[in-house]
Design a protein around this motif. Structure first.
Motif, mmCIF file in Angstrom:
data_model
loop_
_atom_site.group_PDB
_atom_site.id
_atom_site.type_symbol
_atom_site.label_atom_id
_atom_site.label_comp_id
_atom_site.label_asym_id
_atom_site.label_seq_id
_atom_site.Cartn_x
_atom_site.Cartn_y
_atom_site.Cartn_z
ATOM 1 N N ILE A 618 0.852 -1.191 0.000
ATOM 2 C CA ILE A 618 0.000 0.000 0.000
ATOM 3 C C ILE A 618 0.884 1.236 0.000
ATOM 4 O O ILE A 618 1.753 1.399 0.863
ATOM 5 C CB ILE A 618 -0.909 0.024 1.248
ATOM 6 C CG1 ILE A 618 -1.750 -1.246 1.323
ATOM 7 C CG2 ILE A 618 -1.827 1.246 1.209
ATOM 8 C CD1 ILE A 618 -2.506 -1.392 2.628
ATOM 9 N N LEU A 619 0.653 2.110 -0.976
ATOM 10 C CA LEU A 619 1.373 3.377 -1.060
ATOM 11 C C LEU A 619 0.506 4.449 -0.416
ATOM 12 O O LEU A 619 -0.657 4.627 -0.794
ATOM 13 C CB LEU A 619 1.658 3.730 -2.525
ATOM 14 C CG LEU A 619 2.330 2.627 -3.353
ATOM 15 C CD1 LEU A 619 2.432 3.031 -4.812
ATOM 16 C CD2 LEU A 619 3.714 2.304 -2.787
ATOM 17 N N ILE A 620 1.071 5.167 0.567
ATOM 18 C CA ILE A 620 0.292 6.144 1.326
ATOM 19 C C ILE A 620 0.901 7.528 1.142
ATOM 20 O O ILE A 620 2.067 7.768 1.466
ATOM 21 C CB ILE A 620 0.257 5.786 2.827
ATOM 22 C CG1 ILE A 620 -0.295 4.369 3.021
ATOM 23 C CG2 ILE A 620 -0.594 6.793 3.596
ATOM 24 C CD1 ILE A 620 -0.226 3.884 4.453
ATOM 25 N N TYR A 621 0.079 8.451 0.603
ATOM 26 C CA TYR A 621 0.517 9.842 0.450
ATOM 27 C C TYR A 621 -0.323 10.718 1.371
ATOM 28 O O TYR A 621 -1.551 10.642 1.372
ATOM 29 C CB TYR A 621 0.348 10.311 -0.996
ATOM 30 C CG TYR A 621 0.475 11.811 -1.154
ATOM 31 C CD1 TYR A 621 1.713 12.443 -1.016
ATOM 32 C CD2 TYR A 621 -0.645 12.602 -1.420
ATOM 33 C CE1 TYR A 621 1.828 13.825 -1.143
ATOM 34 C CE2 TYR A 621 -0.535 13.976 -1.548
ATOM 35 C CZ TYR A 621 0.702 14.590 -1.411
ATOM 36 O OH TYR A 621 0.821 15.950 -1.537
ATOM 37 N N THR A 622 0.328 11.553 2.181
ATOM 38 C CA THR A 622 -0.359 12.443 3.120
ATOM 39 C C THR A 622 -0.029 13.887 2.785
ATOM 40 O O THR A 622 1.148 14.248 2.654
ATOM 41 C CB THR A 622 0.061 12.144 4.569
ATOM 42 O OG1 THR A 622 -0.183 10.760 4.856
ATOM 43 C CG2 THR A 622 -0.732 12.993 5.551
ATOM 44 N N GLU A 623 -1.084 14.696 2.641
ATOM 45 C CA GLU A 623 -0.897 16.110 2.313
ATOM 46 C C GLU A 623 -1.515 16.963 3.402
ATOM 47 O O GLU A 623 -2.734 16.992 3.569
ATOM 48 C CB GLU A 623 -1.550 16.426 0.963
ATOM 49 C CG GLU A 623 -1.422 17.887 0.547
ATOM 50 C CD GLU A 623 -2.075 18.166 -0.795
ATOM 51 O OE1 GLU A 623 -1.475 17.786 -1.818
ATOM 52 O OE2 GLU A 623 -3.186 18.736 -0.822
ATOM 53 N N GLU A 624 -0.672 17.641 4.163
ATOM 54 C CA GLU A 624 -1.165 18.551 5.200
ATOM 55 C C GLU A 624 -1.654 19.833 4.536
ATOM 56 O O GLU A 624 -1.039 20.329 3.594
ATOM 57 C CB GLU A 624 -0.047 18.872 6.198
ATOM 58 C CG GLU A 624 0.514 17.657 6.921
ATOM 59 C CD GLU A 624 -0.471 17.068 7.926
ATOM 60 O OE1 GLU A 624 -1.464 17.759 8.264
ATOM 61 O OE2 GLU A 624 -0.252 15.926 8.368
#
Length: 697
Positions: A618-624
């Protein structure tokens, strides 16, 4: 709905058939019908000084509308894209044309938009063309719903919470069902809603259209069933004490079959075939469906009744009939404060009942004997002294000229106490009691006829054998304790013991399991207790897919559709936190033949995959967002090869993710305007570079 057969002129005086009458193109239809005008002027459905505006509006083309779907964070991001990159360009067009693009003022958070665009506008402008392509690709991904404006209203008035059990009685083709599912998942703090949506339709073939629409929302809390809603069986569920109890729903939507004259703007052929008798054939069926909906809703629950008809016989008359029979168990809810900016007219408290010759009657006693088979006592309005008691003005009538929409009718009913003996209950029968053998062979408009035949069957007291027809469904086989493949999956993905593997199912009794689906515990319970009494068409979302590979320790990879439902239970070993640039690189290089080499990615990613065995991840991208709000998180199904890393997504999902990340999507969208410039001026530098790179590879 299937294509209608061409009308054939009958032979005259013993002669030959005169051949097929070709269907008229919509632009050739004369939008006139003297009976329509006379009938609705007599009914006074709008104020006299608005009549010309009403007629002008209903003869004009219907503007297109779309709605942004998905979680709040994704919806906010999509709204930024719509307003900043697409709408802004369209608004700055200097060329002529009668176009307008604006959010619907009454829809929450500006998530629904109305646009007046013609094909000519799309052809002449690159900005409009981009918007058109955006709507197509995002609709395929499920983040946009191209839904008619008035169709969006009933689900909003249901006021759905994550714990509600919701029944959509006449659900196909499914745009309202999808909206209901979205609202069920609206509380972002709830990982998996405890409520669910049961979507039903009488037409077997149209149930598959419904499945297609609803599956875009990727919800494990939905089931599609196939039955006549007017005689829908009592479903049962676990009572928590080893027994069962009847399912009573918190919310019920009765968007019933109707004559459809409110859709004249998008279906102009109705002008040619409209008659005053259309409504008389619908009223009984509509009343029976609504009555069954009220029987199935819990005390304190809400039923929303809606039609795309202008006719008070299909609207206020049905509501009045149900209120009169319920003896105070049901009341109309005043919903004016829920959507304050929605322009509408109040429901009528007086109307006329007429025959096909436009002969009107004020009371049933005035009706000639020959018309009493089609005109029934319950079609007439309440007496003057009773009008205040029913509050029919709380109904909502939406007319085309009020805010440039189709015509629509909505009434919200609340069940305030159990039904008494005074209200005749719908004759609920076992699933094999009524024949629907023809149901699967008919269009939506014809389905009403079948329902009327059922009504006649009950009137005579006959019991017919019902046969399940249409497509034969594969079985729903839920996992049991100690399932062999589950032990491998659980170990490989480090799935928590809190996950109930008995909520997983397949659609085959034997052989290799290819796809494994996930449902919520409540839906699993519903299917297990009722699949012998009602025909389930679909439930669950694809979560694990067989992927036999010699380099993989587990035979199943993670499917993108079920990722958000399963990810809270998966351990951290196969999760990769990925920066924006790397994710864009993987999405752009989606060829399985030449995936990106791990050594070309950032050091952050290389460290995480260094000890990761080949297989699904699973590739997880987080954008604040910098505002303290909940961050935008994207979960992407990936694949770790021996030396490479790639995304495992469908084309619509790939384009959607790239759009959110502001990546280049030009390779996926054919831009005919750029193509025209290149033909005239030669390829641009970027195009030449792409061509050279492609050749060198």
């Amino acid at each position: 709905m299937g294509r209608r057969k061409p009308h054939i002129r009958k032979k005259q005086n013993g002669g030959e058939n005169l051949g097929k009458i070709p269907r008229k193109a919509y632009e050739d239809i004369v939008k006139e019908n003297e009976k329509f005008i006379k009938y609705y002027q007599s009914q006074k459905i709008c104020k006299e000084d608005e009549w010309n505006d009403f007629i002008t509006a209903i003869k004009s083309d219907l503007p297109a509308t779309f709605r942004i779907t998905g979680s709040k964070e994704v919806a906010k991001k999509m709204l930024e894209i719509v307003k900043g990159e697409l709408i802004e360009e369209c608004l700055h067009q200097t060329e002529g044309g009668d176009t307008s693009i604006a959010p619907l003022p009454w829809y929450p958070d500006n998530l629904a938009w109305q646009l007046t665009l013609t094909r000519k506008d799309i052809r002449r402008s690159e900005a409009y063309f981009k918007l058109h392509n955006f709507l197509i690709t995002e609709t395929e991904n499920g983040t946009i719903s191209r839904q008619e404006t008035v169709s969006m209203i009933p689900p909003l008035l249901l006021d759905i919470k994550s714990h509600h059990k919701v029944l959509d009685m006449c659900a196909a083709p499914g745009s309202k069902t999808a909206q209901i599912i979205e609202m069920l998942h609206g509380d972002t703090d709830v990982t998996l809603p405890t409520g669910y949506v049961v979507a039903n339709d009488i037409d077997n073939k149209r149930c598959y259209m419904l499945v297609h629409q609803a599956k875009r929302l990727n919800s494990p809390c939905m089931a599609v069933i196939n039955h006549d809603s007017a005689i829908l069986p009592n479903l049962v569920e676990d009572d928590g004490n080893g027994g069962t109890k009847q399912v009573l729903y918190d919310r019920v939507l009765c968007d019933v079959p109707c004559s459809g004259d409110g859709t004249l703007r998008k279906n102009p052929d109705i002008w040619m075939k409209w008659t005053p008798a259309n409504c008389l054939h619908q009223h009984i069926v509509q009343s029976r469906i609504l009555k069954r909906g009220i029987e199935l809703v819990a005390v304190g629950g809400r039923v929303v009744y809606s039609t795309c008809s202008l006719n008070p016989i299909e609207n206020e008359a049905v509501i009045h009939h149900i209120l009169a029979e319920s003896n105070g168990a049901v009341e109309l809810v005043d919903v004016n404060d829920i959507l304050p900016e929605l322009k509408h007219s109040p429901g009528l408290d007086h109307w006329l009942v007429g025959n096909k010759y436009l002969e009107f009657f004020n009371t049933f006693e005035e009706v000639e004997q020959k018309w009493r088979t089609v005109i029934r006592p319950q079609m007439f309005p309440p007496k003057i002294e009773d009008r205040e008691r029913y509050h029919l003005n709380r109904c909502i009538r939406i007319l085309p000229h009020q805010q440039n929409t189709g015509a629509f009718f909505v009434a919200v009913l609340q069940k305030i106490k159990p039904l008494g003996k005074q209200m005749p209950t719908s004759e609920v029968v076992e699933p094999d009691s009524v024949s629907t053998s023809e149901t699967d062979k008919i269009s939506e408009s014809q389905s009403t006829t079948i329902k009327r035949e059922h009504e006649d069957v009950f009137a005579r007291g006959y019991r017919k054998k019902r046969r399940f027809e249409g497509y034969k469904e594969d079985p729903f086989v839920f996992f049991k304790e100690g399932e062999t493949v589950w032990e491998d999956i659980k170990s490989y993905y480090e799935i928590s013991d809190n996950f109930d593997s008995k909520c997983l199912l397949t659609r085959c009794l034997g052989g290799k399991k290819k796809n494994i689906y996930f449902t919520s515990p409540a839906v699993k319970d519903l299917v297990l207790h009722n699949q012998q009494s009602v025909k389930f068409i679909n439930t669950g979302i694809r979560t694990f897919v067989r992927s036999d590979n010699r380099n993989m320790k587990c035979a199943f990879r993670l499917a993108q559709e079920g990722l958000e439902s399963i990810i809270p239970f998966i351990g951290g070993h196969r999760k990769i936190n990925i920066p924006k640039d790397d994710l864009i690189t993987l999405l752009l290089n989606d060829s399985p033949d030449k995936p990106p080499i791990i050594s070309t990615l950032s050091e952050m990613v290389q460290k995480q995959v260094e000890t990761l065995s080949p297989g699904s991840c699973i590739l997880i991208y987080t954008e604040e967002n910098g505002k303290g709000d909940k961050p935008l998180v994207l979960y992407v199904s990936g694949w770790r090869g021996t030396q490479s890393l790639r995304c495992y997504t469908s084309l619509p999902s790939t384009v959607h993710f790239l759009r959110i990340l502001k990546g280049d999507i030009s390779k996926y969208i054919v831009n005919k305007f750029q193509k025209s410039d290149e033909e005239e001026n030669g390829p641009s530098t970027s195009t030449k570079t792409q061509a050279v790179n492609a050749k060198s590879e």
